[in-house]
Structures are given as structure tokens and as C-alpha cells.
Design an enzyme around this catalytic site. Structure first.
Site, PDB file in Angstrom:
ATOM      1  N   GLU A 189       2.093  18.937   2.943  1.00 40.95           N
ATOM      2  CA  GLU A 189       2.615  19.350   2.604  1.00 40.95           C
ATOM      3  C   GLU A 189       2.472  21.311   2.430  1.00 40.95           C
ATOM      4  OE1 GLU A 189       1.381  17.286  -0.793  1.00 40.95           O
ATOM      5  OE2 GLU A 189       3.211  16.946  -2.162  1.00 40.95           O
ATOM      6  N   GLU A 218       1.333   9.078  -0.069  1.00 37.82           N
ATOM      7  CA  GLU A 218       0.161   8.796  -0.918  1.00 37.82           C
ATOM      8  C   GLU A 218       0.883   7.567  -2.522  1.00 37.82           C
ATOM      9  OE1 GLU A 218       1.772  11.587  -0.190  1.00 37.82           O
ATOM     10  OE2 GLU A 218       0.507  13.304  -0.680  1.00 37.82           O
TER      11      GLU A 218
HETATM   12  N1  T1G Z   1     -10.212  11.706   1.164  1.00 39.06           N
HETATM   13  C1  T1G Z   1     -11.286  11.614   1.242  1.00 39.06           C
HETATM   14  N2  T1G Z   1     -11.601  11.151   2.562  1.00 39.06           N
HETATM   15  C2  T1G Z   1     -11.507  10.329   3.608  1.00 39.06           C
HETATM   16  C3  T1G Z   1      -9.429  10.869   3.498  1.00 39.06           C
HETATM   17  C4  T1G Z   1      -8.690  11.276   2.107  1.00 39.06           C
HETATM   18  N3  T1G Z   1      -8.122  11.890   2.190  1.00 39.06           N
HETATM   19  N4  T1G Z   1      -9.109  10.367   4.373  1.00 39.06           N
HETATM   20  C5  T1G Z   1      -9.524   9.192   4.866  1.00 39.06           C
HETATM   21  N5  T1G Z   1     -11.260  10.039   4.492  1.00 39.06           N
HETATM   22  C6  T1G Z   1     -12.396   9.500   4.623  1.00 39.06           C
HETATM   23  C7  T1G Z   1     -12.498   7.735   4.700  1.00 39.06           C
HETATM   24  O1  T1G Z   1     -13.359   7.322   3.806  1.00 39.06           O
HETATM   25  C8  T1G Z   1     -13.514   7.594   5.567  1.00 39.06           C
HETATM   26  O2  T1G Z   1     -14.725   7.472   5.281  1.00 39.06           O
HETATM   27  C9  T1G Z   1     -13.686   8.321   7.291  1.00 39.06           C
HETATM   28  O3  T1G Z   1     -12.864   9.395   6.078  1.00 39.06           O
HETATM   29  C10 T1G Z   1     -12.272   7.947   7.867  1.00 39.06           C
HETATM   30  O4  T1G Z   1     -11.442   7.576   7.647  1.00 39.06           O
HETATM   31  C11 T1G Z   1      -1.358  16.447  -2.840  1.00 39.06           C
HETATM   32  C12 T1G Z   1      -2.715  13.522  -4.071  1.00 39.06           C
HETATM   33  C13 T1G Z   1      -6.318   9.639   8.349  1.00 39.06           C
HETATM   34  C14 T1G Z   1      -5.304   8.137   8.814  1.00 39.06           C
HETATM   35  O5  T1G Z   1      -3.817   9.078   1.780  1.00 39.06           O
HETATM   36  O6  T1G Z   1      -5.381   7.152   6.062  1.00 39.06           O
HETATM   37  O7  T1G Z   1      -3.024  14.396  -0.662  1.00 39.06           O
HETATM   38  O8  T1G Z   1     -15.810   5.585   5.959  1.00 39.06           O
HETATM   39  O9  T1G Z   1     -11.518   5.242   7.965  1.00 39.06           O
HETATM   40  O10 T1G Z   1      -8.968   4.263  10.824  1.00 39.06           O
HETATM   41  O11 T1G Z   1       0.108  14.816  -2.560  1.00 39.06           O
HETATM   42  O12 T1G Z   1      -8.193   7.972   6.823  1.00 39.06           O
HETATM   43  O13 T1G Z   1     -16.209   6.898   7.251  1.00 39.06           O
HETATM   44  O14 T1G Z   1     -17.282   7.617   4.716  1.00 39.06           O
HETATM   45  O15 T1G Z   1      -9.745   5.706   7.255  1.00 39.06           O
HETATM   46  O16 T1G Z   1      -8.699   6.553  12.076  1.00 39.06           O
HETATM   47  C15 T1G Z   1      -3.456  11.488   0.988  1.00 39.06           C
HETATM   48  C16 T1G Z   1      -5.604   8.649   4.222  1.00 39.06           C
HETATM   49  C17 T1G Z   1      -4.159  11.492  -0.009  1.00 39.06           C
HETATM   50  C18 T1G Z   1      -5.101   9.479   3.781  1.00 39.06           C
HETATM   51  C19 T1G Z   1      -7.679   8.203   9.197  1.00 39.06           C
HETATM   52  N6  T1G Z   1      -3.664  11.194   2.670  1.00 39.06           N
HETATM   53  N7  T1G Z   1      -6.616   8.326   5.100  1.00 39.06           N
HETATM   54  O17 T1G Z   1      -7.842   6.616   9.682  1.00 39.06           O
HETATM   55  O18 T1G Z   1     -10.348   6.729   9.585  1.00 39.06           O
HETATM   56  S1  T1G Z   1      -3.544  11.753  -1.550  1.00 39.06           S
HETATM   57  C20 T1G Z   1      -3.606   9.612   2.627  1.00 39.06           C
HETATM   58  C21 T1G Z   1      -6.389   7.685   6.051  1.00 39.06           C
HETATM   59  C22 T1G Z   1      -2.728  13.546  -1.315  1.00 39.06           C
HETATM   60  C23 T1G Z   1      -1.671  15.524  -2.465  1.00 39.06           C
HETATM   61  C24 T1G Z   1      -1.876  14.283  -2.115  1.00 39.06           C
HETATM   62  C25 T1G Z   1      -6.693   7.625   6.863  1.00 39.06           C
HETATM   63  C26 T1G Z   1      -6.315   8.417   8.426  1.00 39.06           C
HETATM   64  P1  T1G Z   1     -15.983   7.138   5.644  1.00 39.06           P
HETATM   65  P2  T1G Z   1     -10.755   6.225   7.875  1.00 39.06           P
HETATM   66  P3  T1G Z   1      -8.708   6.042  10.510  1.00 39.06           P
END
Ligand code: T1G
Length: 698
Positions: free
Chosen positions: A108, A128
Site C-alpha cells: 500500500e 490481510e
Molecule cells: N508484523 C510483525 N511481525 C512479523 C510480520 C508482521 N507483518 N511478518 C513477519 N513477522 C515476524 C514473524 O512473526 C517472525 O518473527 C519473523 O517476522 C519472520 O517471519 C495496514 C493491516 C514476510 C512472507 O500479513 O507473510 O499490513 O518468529 O517466519 O517465512 O493494510 O513473515 O522470528 O520472532 O514468517 O521468511 C500484512 C505477514 C500485515 C505479512 C516472511 N502483512 N508475514 O516469511 O518469515 S497487516 C502480512 C509474512 C497489514 C495494512 C494491513 C511472512 C513473510 P519471529 P516468518 P518468512
């Protein structure tokens, strides 16, 4: 280089400002990063020497979204929309330079920029919906303006990522950068600075107008995909936002998006899915492993048994590019097993899920063999023979002699005592359970069963190899049925009582399907052949079960026989209630002297779900699972518990542990000890605590 704050730096290369975000591990849009970006933007826009601004990220990825851990807490300014507004107000072009995964709020952010460029390996998505949310930073209003409504509906309601080539083709990005992203971005920015700024995405309506001319597009999409969204709020809210994007002026569309986002943010469904996001990642962490424990690399695998499970297990390794020897005792079974594997690949290819030449590549990784001696070179050996303790012990005695030193000896047993199996090997520390779920090449859950003597390195290696074959691994302990099946058995026992007391399979299945399960237990049993499996196992041990035996003796083996708990029309898998089954069940009631009664759905629900929660508490007390959230991961990935309900442990806290305990005490009076609340539940209720956060291991 100027440090704007701990998360953002501002560099200059000629007339180009380079704002670099650095918030490991995924550049989530935490409060600190938002502050740094807004301040950095403000400084770059104000500096007359700078004519264009590049927004780039350090580390492994562009911004991967909002910081999920901040949800549910009081929002802190600046918000994402403040940064978006600053970008769109900039008199200078802002270029998003993308690598890794630009997801959610990260994409975004990029959509607000004047340009988006990326390396070819970059991926893009608005996931999301997987958190029970919707893109709340303008994504539902900007994405369709760039890629059209059809692609926007597909991307946002599934949360699936797309690659850079597709992104370029559909107009999501402007250029794919070969070579160094930063250098490419600076060069792109210099050219952008020298020409008029393009219209903001928010002002590009050509694709919106096309959709406005075809208002039926939304209902058609709902008709095609709506079944998948059954019971869920987020996909339907997303569709309303996309309709707003087409039918309302931009700012009103943004207001609608923000309103619906807030509804989802406050919903139990999104709380469940955000909880689960962290629960799934927590399951991969094994406390107490000795610090210097390192997984060993698994270069070759051997699977013993080419049946349904052995074949599916074999496919997992071939899919991951790991050579696997598939060993059977006779040619006919081996050929049949290989034929099933090949057909599975061909079916996937026919659905477009696999390129035709990949079939041969994967088949070439599978080495068929009739000699168990061929396990000699394998790093990991997985026994997947018939569920019989004597047979498994015999196999492990041979493996113990034949396997190379340092090989892992794994059993795929779904319930047998692995300590007993390990005891026949001279190296019990190398023995572990790898409990795959059928179909093993499809189901993502893998219960890794740690036996009493299993070495740390074997546990660490098993967890690592699970990741390599794209499984969601959960470490469990040795007990009858381990964790998932033990909980399912508690539910099954109650389900059987409900049939005897007055319910029918279709009522019980409907209660759980209405709750959100994709299928009810009786339809699942018919699909997986459970009637025959149970019947044969009872025959082995001399046990009886009137309903199960009656069905089996009538050849009612489920879908493949055209009848089981249900009747199936030829060529159809739709379960139809069958009067013969109702007669068998009524006869069972008569034999037990039970007067059948109409049982309310709510009672059925409580008597199915509460024993699961109770059994989970016992498992935690016995330390057969590391944490309550692991049990949720098992039930969502292994048994179809609806993700938007978080899992049995999360759900217990949503209902209220005390309320469940009190209801179980009532049910215990009527239906016996299966409802006697586990001591852990009593303790947590006394401490006024929930169960989902409970950790059994230190
Ligand atoms: N927020 C906080 N922590 C996150 C995070 C996030 N968005 N994404 C990953 N982590 C942490 C995860 O908990 C782990 O922590 C570490 O990073 C590695 O993640 C306003 C409302 C990016 C594809 O949904 O899909 O934006 O265990 O093990 O396999 O409209 O992480 O090491 O302590 O998954 O290499 C939208 C979520 C949010 C993406 C990487 N975004 N993340 O995968 O590593 S809502 C998502 C992923 C939003 C807006 C809306 C995956 C990854 P720890 P991982 P990975």
C-alpha cells in the site's frame, strides 16, 4: 548519510534522495519505522537540492506489512495513511524500489508512490484476508485502479502473492530492474525527476470506469468464490470495499475501507487469525534444545512401504528435490505405489499446478527398490508400513543393522508407542516419529513425535527437514494417538454416544460444518475409509463396535464403496442420509436399552467440542505438547478447524474457560467422567486465566 531515526536513513546521490527503511526481520511498519519514514519524507521534500525520492529497504525484503503485533493496542500516530498522504502530496516523484515481498501495508505504501520498480525475484500481495482483515491503507481503492477489478478481487480475497513479471504485465509495477536495485532506482529517479510527474494512482480511473460499466462482475465473483468464504467476514468486507472503489469517489471509498477495516480489526475472527499467525511461528521454536544443537543436512531419504502413506511421503521429498528410495517387499505393490504417485503428478499437471516436464524430473528423484538393504546410504529413513507393532519392530531391527551411522530412523505410525519401537534399536537416540496426515503429499501438518531417548539433533533435524518439505511441524510427545488423534478420539467417543442417544450422522456433521469445519466427522470417515480401517483394527484385537461392525459387514466402507455412514450416488461424493444406517443406529440404541430423544444442536456442539478442550488440557498437563497454541496449529492444519476460529484453545478462551468448566460439570452429572474437568482447567479457572497462552514446557 543522515540517520532520521533508528529505523530510517536519508542518503543523497546527486538530486536523488534515498530513504532506507531498516526494521529487521521484515521491515514491518512499526511505530518507529512510520515516524522515521514520515520525517525522512518531510526532509527530502523540503530540500531544494533534491528532485526525486527513492523509498528502499535494507535486509531481506521491502516492507512486509503493518506490524501485526501492534494490532489491538492503541494506535500511535503517524499512521500509514499519514505517510501515504505525504507521498501523494509530494511535489517530487517518489519511487518505491522493491525486493523480497512487498505485502499488505508495504504494498500500500508502494501504491501511493508515483512509481514502483522491483527486482525480478520480488513478490507482491495484500494478504490481510489471512489475518481476518482487509487492506486498510488504501489498497482496496488503489490496487483496482492499477490492475483492474478482476485481478484486484482475486488478489485481495485470496491474499495470494504474484511475481514481478506478472506485476509488470498487469501494471502494478513500472519496471523490473536487472542488477543492483539501489543503482537502478537512482537511475530511474533521475529520469523521473526530469519529466512531469505521472498522475497519482488515486486519480487513475480508466480501469475503474471499465468496471463501472459491468456492475455484475461483483456478484459473479461472489457466486464463483463465495463457498470458500463461508462464515468469514473479511472476504465479504473486501468485496464491499472493491465495490466502493468502483462506485464512489476516491475519498469516500477510502472512508468506507477504513470503516470496514475497523469492524474487522475488532472482530473475534481477526483476533483469532492474528493469534494464529504467531502461534504457527511459535510452533517452530523448540525450547530446551542444547544451544549448540545444529540440524544435519538431509541429502537422501528412504521410505519403507509404497502404500497410500508411503507414496504420499515419498512425493514430499521428490517435490523438494531430495532423492528418495521407495522400498516395497513385492513388485506388484511397488508398481502400484509408483503408479499412484505418477497419477497424482499427472492430475496436478492437468490442473496447471505442475509443468509436464516436472513430472519426469520428480519421478526421476524416486528410486524404486525391493531391497531393504537400499536404506544403507540414506540420511533419513521413514518407515510407513501397515500399523502393526510387530511388523514395525521387525522393520526397525533391520534398519538398525542396515542404516548408516548417523542416519535418522523415523516411523510414520499414527498412534503406536514409539518408545517401544525405539527399544528394539541399538540407537534409540536416532529414532523419532514423523506422523504425516493423509493425503501425505497434500496435508501440511506433520506431528514430530519425540520419544524418550530421541536426541536433540534428531529433533532439530526433523524440524528443519519439515520446513524443507513445506510442512507445518509441531513437536509432540509419545502417548496414545499423540495429540491430534487423541483429541479427535475424545470427540469421537462423545459422537458415538450422541448417535446412541438420538442423533444421526447428518445432524452431527451439520453442527460442525455450521461451526466452520469443511466437512463433518462422518463424511470425513466415509472419504478416508475409516469404517474399514476401524473394523480391521478391532478384528485384530478382538474388540467390538455394533455400529462400525454392522456398517463394515454390509460392505459400507465409505465413498469408495458408494456407501458408508451416508449413501453416495454413482460418480457423486455428496453424502446422502441413508435409512439403512438410521436402522443400524436405532438397533444400537435398542441393544443398549436407550430411549432415543431429539438432541438440540447446542448440546451436540458442546458435547463434541468441550471434550476436545478437556483432552487438550490433559495433554498439556502430561507435557505431550509444548504449548496450548501448538494444539491449535495441529487442529487447524490437520483437521480443518476453521482458521477464523483460531483453534480449540483460542476458542476455549473466547467462550470463557470458566463457562466451559461449569458446563462440563453439568454434563459430567449426565454423561460421565469424559466431562470431568481436567485439573489444569480447574487451576486456570481458579487463577482466572485463559488456556491459549499456556506453555507446558519450561
Ligand atoms: N508484523 C510483525 N511481525 C512479523 C510480520 C508482521 N507483518 N511478518 C513477519 N513477522 C515476524 C514473524 O512473526 C517472525 O518473527 C519473523 O517476522 C519472520 O517471519 C495496514 C493491516 C514476510 C512472507 O500479513 O507473510 O499490513 O518468529 O517466519 O517465512 O493494510 O513473515 O522470528 O520472532 O514468517 O521468511 C500484512 C505477514 C500485515 C505479512 C516472511 N502483512 N508475514 O516469511 O518469515 S497487516 C502480512 C509474512 C497489514 C495494512 C494491513 C511472512 C513473510 P519471529 P516468518 P518468512
Amino acid at each position: 548519510m543522515a540517520h532520521i531515526n533508528d529505523f530510517v536513513t536519508l542518503d543523497r546521490e546527486g538530486v536523488v534522495a534515498i530513504l532506507t527503511a531498516d526494521n529487521p526481520p521484515v521491515n514491518a511498519l512499526s511505530h518507529g519505522l512510520r515516524v522515521g519514514l514520515l520525517d525522512g519524507l518531510t526532509q527530502a521534500v523540503a530540500d531544494p537540492a533534491l528532485k526525486a525520492i527513492v523509498l528502499i529497504c535494507a535486509g531481506r525484503t521491502f516492507v512486509a506489512g503493518a506490524d501485526i503485533s501492534e494490532f489491538g493496542k492503541a494506535p500511535r500516530a503517524p499512521g500509514l495513511h499519514d505517510i501515504v498522504a505525504a507521498i501523494e502530496a509530494s511535489a517530487k516523484p517518489v519511487i518505491a524500489a522493491i525486493h523480497g515481498t512487498a505485502l499488505g501495508g508495504g504494498l500500500e505504501l508502494a501504491l501511493a508512490c508515483h512509481y514502483r520498480i522491483a527486482v525480478r525475484s520480488a513478490r507482491f500481495g495484500l494478504p490481510e484476508v489471512k489475518l481476518g482483515l482487509l487492506p486498510g491503507g488504501g489498497g482496496t481503492q488503489r490496487l483496482p485502479r492499477l490492475v483492474g477489478i478482476a485481478k484486484a478481487m482475486a488478489m485481495i480475497t485470496t491474499g495470494d502473492m504474484i511475481g514481478a513479471d506478472e506485476a509488470k504485465e498487469i501494471g502494478l509495477i513500472d519496471e523490473i530492474v536487472a542488477g543492483d536495485l539501489r543503482a537502478g532506482a537512482v537511475a530511474f529517479a533521475e529520469k523521473a525527476a526530469a519529466r512531469a510527474k505521472p498522475p497519482l494512482v488515486r486519480d487513475r480511473d480508466e480501469k475503474i470506469l471499465a468496471a463501472r460499466a459491468n456492475p455484475g462482475v461483483f456478484d459473479e465473483f461472489r457466486k464463483t468464490h463465495g463457498r470458500r468464504w463461508r462464515g468469514q467476514m473479511a472476504p465479504n468486507h473486501i468485496m464491499k470495499c472493491l465495490e466502493a472503489a468502483v462506485n464512489l469517489p476516491f475519498d469516500q471509498g477510502i472512508a468506507e475501507e477504513r470503516r470496514l477495516f475497523q469492524e474487522l480489526l475488532a472482530s473475534d475472527q481477526s483476533k483469532a487469525q492474528r493469534y494464529f499467525f504467531f502461534a504457527e511461528r511459535e510452533a517452530a521454536k523448540i525450547p530446551g534444545l542444547t544451544p549448540d544443537t545444529k540440524p544435519v543436512e538431509i541429502k537422501t531419504v528412504a521410505v519403507i512401504g509404497a502404500g497410500t502413506m508411503g507414496g504420499g511421503i515419498t512425493m514430499n521429498f521428490a517435490n523438494a528435490g531430495i532423492p528418495v528410495t521407495l522400498i516395497e517387499q513385492d513388485q506388484k505393490n511397488l508398481d502400484r505405489g509408483l503408479g499412484v504417485i505418477r497419477r497424482n503428478y499427472e492430475n496436478t499437471a492437468a490442473r496447471g499446478g505442475l509443468a509436464a516436464d516436472d513430472i519426469e524430473k520428480r519421478m526421476a528423484l524416486i528410486e524404486p527398490s525391493l531391497k531393504i538393504e537400499d536404506v544403507a546410504g540414506a540420511d533419513l529413513i521413514i518407515e510407513a508400513v501397515y500399523e502393526n507393532m510387530g511388523l514395525k519392530k521387525e522393520i526397525f531391527q533391520k534398519l538398525d543393522k542396515l542404516a548408516r551411522k548417523g542416519a535418522i530412523l523415523a516411523t510414520n505410525t499414527s498412534a503406536l508407542n514409539i518408545d517401544e519401537i525405539a527399544a528394539v534399536a541399538s540407537r534409540p537416540e536416532s529414532v523419532i516419529g514423523l506422523h504425516f496426515f493423509s493425503p501425505a503429499n497434500v496435508m501440511r501438518l506433520l506431528e514430530i513425535v519425540r520419544a524418550a531417548k530421541t536426541a536433540d539433533w534428531v529433533v532439530a533435524t526433523s524440524m528443519a527437514v519439515a520446513r524443507k518439505i513445506s510442512k507445518v511441524a509441531v513437536l509432540v510427545g509419545v502417548c496414545d494417538g499423540f495429540v491430534g488423534n487423541r483429541i479427535m478420539r475424545a470427540r469421537g467417543m462423545q459422537s458415538e454416544r450422541l448417535l446412541i442417544e438420538g442423533a444421526l450422522p447428518q445432524q452431527i456433521d451439520k453442527v460442525l460444518v455450521d461451526f466452520g469445519f469443511p466437512m463433518g466427522p462422518y463424511a470425513v470417515t466415509d472419504m478416508g475409509g475409516g469404517i474399514e480401517l476401524g473394523w480391521r483394527r478391532r478384528q485384530e484385537i478382538g474388540a467390538k463396535n455394533f455400529i462400525g461392525d454392522s456398517l463394515a459387514e454390509r460392505g459400507r466402507f465409505g465413498q469408495k464403496a458408494g456407501k458408508g455412514f451416508y449413501h453416495y450416488e454413482p460418480g457423486s461424493r455428496a453424502p446422502l442420509p441413508d435409512p439403512e444406517v438410521e436402522e443400524i443406529i436405532k438397533e444400537a440404541s435398542r441393544r443398549e436399552g436407550v430411549d432415543r430423544r431429539a438432541i438440540p444442536d447446542q448440546e451436540i456442539f458442546e458435547r463434541l467440542i468441550y471434550p476436545m478442550i478437556n483432552e487438550a488440557a490433559k495433554i498439556l498437563e502430561e507435557r505431550k505438547a509444548l504449548r496450548a497454541s501448538d494444539i491449535d496449529v495441529i487442529w487447524v492444519y490437520g483437521y480443518g478447524w476453521p482458521l477464523w476460529r483460531g483453534g480449540p484453545m483460542f476458542y476455549a478462551d473466547l467462550v470463557g474457560l470458566k463457562k466451559i468448566r461449569d458446563r462440563m460439570l453439568e454434563l459430567e452429572k449426565q454423561h460421565g467422567s469424559l466431562f470431568k474437568p481436567a485439573p489444569l482447567i480447574e487451576r486456570l479457572v481458579a487463577e482466572d486465566k485463559g488456556i491459549a497462552a499456556y506453555k507446558a514446557a519450561a
